[in-house]
Design an enzyme around this catalytic site. Structure first.
Site, PDB file in Angstrom:
ATOM      1  N   HIS A  51     -24.858  12.958 -36.399  1.00 16.07           N
ATOM      2  CA  HIS A  51     -23.911  13.877 -37.041  1.00 16.07           C
ATOM      3  C   HIS A  51     -22.466  13.368 -36.936  1.00 16.07           C
ATOM      4  CE1 HIS A  51     -23.345  18.339 -38.257  1.00 16.07           C
ATOM      5  NE2 HIS A  51     -22.463  17.581 -38.854  1.00 16.07           N
ATOM      6  N   GLU A  67     -29.547  20.123 -33.063  1.00 11.57           N
ATOM      7  CA  GLU A  67     -28.663  19.023 -32.682  1.00 11.57           C
ATOM      8  C   GLU A  67     -28.165  19.250 -31.266  1.00 11.57           C
ATOM      9  OE1 GLU A  67     -25.627  18.470 -35.627  1.00 11.57           O
ATOM     10  OE2 GLU A  67     -27.076  17.876 -37.135  1.00 11.57           O
TER      11      GLU A  67
END
Length: 98
Positions: free
Chosen positions: A64, A45
């Site tokens: 996220h 990420e």
């Protein structure tokens, strides 16, 4: 394991990156082993824009932030406050990790 799911199943991962093997998920979606998938968490990420999952029409990604609604942020803050208040007043915090 994905092949054990029904072919009309929709997999949703909002837990942790790595829980679902992204290469296996890509194969399962590409080959119609499962119907669709949506993920809010990934091994890497932020998600690389070249991630092959993003090429698929039956895959949805979010960055996220799935748990970042106003309501959830307020509940998290209130929970943290309650734990600090308990600790400062000689009580055991609800979410104590021992």
């Amino acid at each position: 394991e994905l092949s054990l799911m029904k072919d009309d199943a929709i997999l949703i991962n909002v837990s942790r990156g790595g829980i679902v093997n992204e290469d296996d998920l890509y194969d399962a979606l590409k080959n119609n082993v499962i119907f669709a998938a949506a993920c809010d968490v990934f091994v890497e990420e932020p998600l690389n824009k070249d991630c092959p999952l993003l090429e698929l029409d039956n895959f949805v990604a979010s960055p996220h932030v799935g748990g970042s609604s106003n309501e959830s942020l307020i509940r998290m803050g209130m929970g943290a406050f309650a734990n600090v208040d308990a600790a400062l007043n000689g009580k055991s915090p609800k979410n104590l990790i021992s």
